[in-house]
Design a protein around this motif. Structure first.
Motif, PDB file in Angstrom:
ATOM      1  N   LEU A   3       0.737  -1.225  -0.005  1.00 35.38           N
ATOM      2  CA  LEU A   3       0.073  -0.063   0.167  1.00 35.38           C
ATOM      3  C   LEU A   3       0.824   1.339   0.108  1.00 35.38           C
ATOM      4  O   LEU A   3       0.377   2.069  -0.252  1.00 35.38           O
ATOM      5  N   GLY A   4       2.005   1.068   0.331  1.00 36.34           N
ATOM      6  CA  GLY A   4       3.082   2.245   0.270  1.00 36.34           C
ATOM      7  C   GLY A   4       3.518   2.764  -0.895  1.00 36.34           C
ATOM      8  O   GLY A   4       4.253   3.724  -1.026  1.00 36.34           O
ATOM      9  N   GLY A   5       2.938   1.678  -2.028  1.00 27.92           N
ATOM     10  CA  GLY A   5       3.754   1.868  -3.509  1.00 27.92           C
ATOM     11  C   GLY A   5       3.311   3.252  -4.002  1.00 27.92           C
ATOM     12  O   GLY A   5       4.155   4.023  -4.816  1.00 27.92           O
ATOM     13  N   ALA A   6       2.008   3.698  -3.696  1.00 30.94           N
ATOM     14  CA  ALA A   6       1.387   4.979  -4.478  1.00 30.94           C
ATOM     15  C   ALA A   6       2.302   6.215  -3.654  1.00 30.94           C
ATOM     16  O   ALA A   6       2.646   7.005  -4.644  1.00 30.94           O
ATOM     17  N   PHE A   7       2.452   5.950  -2.418  1.00 26.13           N
ATOM     18  CA  PHE A   7       3.110   6.976  -1.719  1.00 26.13           C
ATOM     19  C   PHE A   7       4.364   7.166  -2.407  1.00 26.13           C
ATOM     20  O   PHE A   7       4.926   8.489  -2.745  1.00 26.13           O
ATOM     21  N   ALA A   8       5.126   6.001  -2.600  1.00 26.81           N
ATOM     22  CA  ALA A   8       6.628   6.157  -3.160  1.00 26.81           C
ATOM     23  C   ALA A   8       6.548   6.658  -4.653  1.00 26.81           C
ATOM     24  O   ALA A   8       7.473   7.510  -4.964  1.00 26.81           O
ATOM     25  N   MET A   9       5.418   6.238  -5.203  1.00 25.57           N
ATOM     26  CA  MET A   9       5.405   6.682  -6.778  1.00 25.57           C
ATOM     27  C   MET A   9       5.077   8.451  -6.815  1.00 25.57           C
ATOM     28  O   MET A   9       5.877   8.900  -7.614  1.00 25.57           O
ATOM     29  N   LYS A  10       4.276   8.754  -5.843  1.00 28.54           N
ATOM     30  CA  LYS A  10       3.894  10.110  -5.789  1.00 28.54           C
ATOM     31  C   LYS A  10       5.486  10.958  -5.658  1.00 28.54           C
ATOM     32  O   LYS A  10       5.569  12.145  -6.173  1.00 28.54           O
ATOM     33  N   ARG A  11       6.233  10.530  -4.630  1.00 24.50           N
ATOM     34  CA  ARG A  11       7.477  11.242  -4.267  1.00 24.50           C
ATOM     35  C   ARG A  11       8.597  10.776  -5.415  1.00 24.50           C
ATOM     36  O   ARG A  11       9.663  11.259  -4.978  1.00 24.50           O
ATOM     37  N   GLY A  12       8.403  10.090  -6.220  1.00 21.83           N
ATOM     38  CA  GLY A  12       9.711   9.788  -7.344  1.00 21.83           C
ATOM     39  C   GLY A  12      10.393   8.885  -6.697  1.00 21.83           C
ATOM     40  O   GLY A  12      11.671   8.695  -6.906  1.00 21.83           O
ATOM     41  N   ALA A  13      10.002   8.054  -5.540  1.00 19.67           N
ATOM     42  CA  ALA A  13      11.048   7.136  -5.191  1.00 19.67           C
ATOM     43  C   ALA A  13      11.012   5.557  -5.646  1.00 19.67           C
ATOM     44  O   ALA A  13      11.845   4.790  -5.043  1.00 19.67           O
ATOM     45  N   HIS A  14      10.259   5.332  -6.796  1.00 18.45           N
ATOM     46  CA  HIS A  14      10.361   3.934  -7.296  1.00 18.45           C
ATOM     47  C   HIS A  14      11.662   3.841  -7.915  1.00 18.45           C
ATOM     48  O   HIS A  14      12.393   4.854  -8.640  1.00 18.45           O
ATOM     49  N   ILE A  15      12.115   2.755  -8.165  1.00 14.65           N
ATOM     50  CA  ILE A  15      13.044   2.423  -8.926  1.00 14.65           C
ATOM     51  C   ILE A  15      12.726   2.578 -10.356  1.00 14.65           C
ATOM     52  O   ILE A  15      11.940   2.125 -10.855  1.00 14.65           O
ATOM     53  N   ARG A  16      13.936   3.224 -10.912  1.00 15.97           N
ATOM     54  CA  ARG A  16      13.792   3.451 -12.361  1.00 15.97           C
ATOM     55  C   ARG A  16      15.233   3.856 -13.019  1.00 15.97           C
ATOM     56  O   ARG A  16      16.210   4.099 -12.062  1.00 15.97           O
ATOM     57  N   VAL A  17      15.563   3.987 -14.081  1.00 14.49           N
ATOM     58  CA  VAL A  17      16.809   4.200 -14.767  1.00 14.49           C
ATOM     59  C   VAL A  17      17.223   5.557 -14.683  1.00 14.49           C
ATOM     60  O   VAL A  17      16.976   6.418 -15.760  1.00 14.49           O
ATOM     61  N   ASP A  18      17.592   6.260 -13.508  1.00 11.06           N
ATOM     62  CA  ASP A  18      17.492   7.806 -13.401  1.00 11.06           C
ATOM     63  C   ASP A  18      18.598   8.302 -14.220  1.00 11.06           C
ATOM     64  O   ASP A  18      18.799   9.279 -14.794  1.00 11.06           O
ATOM     65  N   LEU A  19      19.454   7.334 -14.359  1.00  4.99           N
ATOM     66  CA  LEU A  19      20.784   7.811 -15.281  1.00  4.99           C
ATOM     67  C   LEU A  19      20.479   8.353 -16.546  1.00  4.99           C
ATOM     68  O   LEU A  19      20.878   9.347 -17.048  1.00  4.99           O
ATOM     69  N   PHE A  20      19.620   7.685 -17.147  1.00  7.94           N
ATOM     70  CA  PHE A  20      18.957   7.952 -18.460  1.00  7.94           C
ATOM     71  C   PHE A  20      17.824   9.140 -18.271  1.00  7.94           C
ATOM     72  O   PHE A  20      17.945  10.157 -19.092  1.00  7.94           O
ATOM     73  N   ARG A  21      16.921   8.766 -17.438  1.00 11.66           N
ATOM     74  CA  ARG A  21      15.750   9.771 -17.229  1.00 11.66           C
ATOM     75  C   ARG A  21      16.151  11.216 -16.858  1.00 11.66           C
ATOM     76  O   ARG A  21      15.737  12.214 -17.423  1.00 11.66           O
ATOM     77  N   ASP A  22      17.293  11.229 -16.068  1.00  7.84           N
ATOM     78  CA  ASP A  22      17.802  12.628 -15.629  1.00  7.84           C
ATOM     79  C   ASP A  22      18.363  13.327 -16.831  1.00  7.84           C
ATOM     80  O   ASP A  22      18.503  14.746 -16.520  1.00  7.84           O
ATOM     81  N   GLY A  40      -3.334  -2.354  -2.912  1.00  6.42           N
ATOM     82  CA  GLY A  40      -2.155  -1.387  -3.252  1.00  6.42           C
ATOM     83  C   GLY A  40      -1.857  -1.136  -4.744  1.00  6.42           C
ATOM     84  O   GLY A  40      -1.572  -0.179  -5.033  1.00  6.42           O
ATOM     85  N   ALA A  41      -2.414  -2.238  -5.482  1.00  5.57           N
ATOM     86  CA  ALA A  41      -2.160  -1.975  -6.949  1.00  5.57           C
ATOM     87  C   ALA A  41      -3.333  -1.054  -7.533  1.00  5.57           C
ATOM     88  O   ALA A  41      -3.043  -0.274  -8.222  1.00  5.57           O
ATOM     89  N   ALA A  42      -4.405  -0.935  -6.775  1.00 10.74           N
ATOM     90  CA  ALA A  42      -5.586   0.098  -7.167  1.00 10.74           C
ATOM     91  C   ALA A  42      -4.902   1.426  -6.760  1.00 10.74           C
ATOM     92  O   ALA A  42      -5.229   2.597  -7.381  1.00 10.74           O
ATOM     93  N   PHE A  43      -4.343   1.621  -5.563  1.00 11.62           N
ATOM     94  CA  PHE A  43      -3.799   2.662  -5.149  1.00 11.62           C
ATOM     95  C   PHE A  43      -2.648   3.220  -6.127  1.00 11.62           C
ATOM     96  O   PHE A  43      -2.619   4.478  -6.575  1.00 11.62           O
ATOM     97  N   LEU A  44      -1.805   2.261  -6.511  1.00  9.23           N
ATOM     98  CA  LEU A  44      -0.897   2.657  -7.511  1.00  9.23           C
ATOM     99  C   LEU A  44      -1.559   3.203  -8.836  1.00  9.23           C
ATOM    100  O   LEU A  44      -1.061   4.074  -9.568  1.00  9.23           O
TER     101      LEU A  44
END
Length: 170
Positions: free
Chosen positions: A64-83, A144-148
């Motif tokens: 259920l904390g996944g949506a909170f992490a997504m909102k704050r940009g804390a999910h894992i992603r390839v920041d090296l490329f995205r940034d 949690g998936a619904a919140f995401l």
């Protein structure tokens, strides 16, 4: 677009409040684990409930904390490329990935939701000595998936806003 921004703001607020409320599960989980360690190693009397309790708290906190992490940009992603991308490029990348993420989350809501419903209807229990209801574990995933999914809608709205307003989100 103003109405969509308001929807995104409401979703963001829901994710933020849910995440803050869920943060109280972490000390509870630590307490359960600490009690088990003390009972097991100090008194040689392990409990039958601590493992399942800690696992359940962890599931609810993480899923259920996944949506909170997504909102704050804390999910894992390839920041090296995205940034290295401009805000518009980042928005386009967000919009490209959103359908794939939505598809996966819909599968989780559907499949694990059916499993949770089945566990609730049949009264299935965890196959442990304490045997708590299985639905208490399974229900965290579709919820949690619904919140995401909701937070993904907010992210898409914000990405569209960036594209429509020349790279500057309002």
């Amino acid at each position: 677009m103003e109405r969509l921004r308001n929807i995104a703001a409401v979703i963001d607020q829901l994710s933020e409040r849910t995440g803050r409320a869920l943060s109280w599960l972490m000390p509870a989980m630590v307490l359960v684990i600490a009690l088990e360690v003390v009972a097991r190693y100090l008194f040689a009397a392990p409990t039958i409930w601590a493992y399942d309790s800690a696992l359940m708290l962890y599931a609810w906190l993480g899923l259920l904390g996944g949506a909170f992490a997504m909102k704050r940009g804390a999910h894992i992603r390839v920041d090296l490329f995205r940034d290295r991308l401009s805000p518009r490029g980042q928005a386009i990348l967000e919009l490209i990935g959103a359908p794939l993420v939505a598809f996966f989350l819909c599968l989780v809501v559907w499949q694990v939701g059916n499993a949770a419903l089945d566990a609730w209807q049949t009264g299935s229990r965890r196959p442990t000595e304490w045997a708590p209801p299985l639905v208490l574990f399974l229900a965290a995933a579709p919820l949690g998936a619904a919140f995401l999914l909701l937070q993904l809608v907010s992210q898409v709205i914000k990405a569209l806003d960036v594209l429509m307003h020349g790279g500057a989100s309002r």
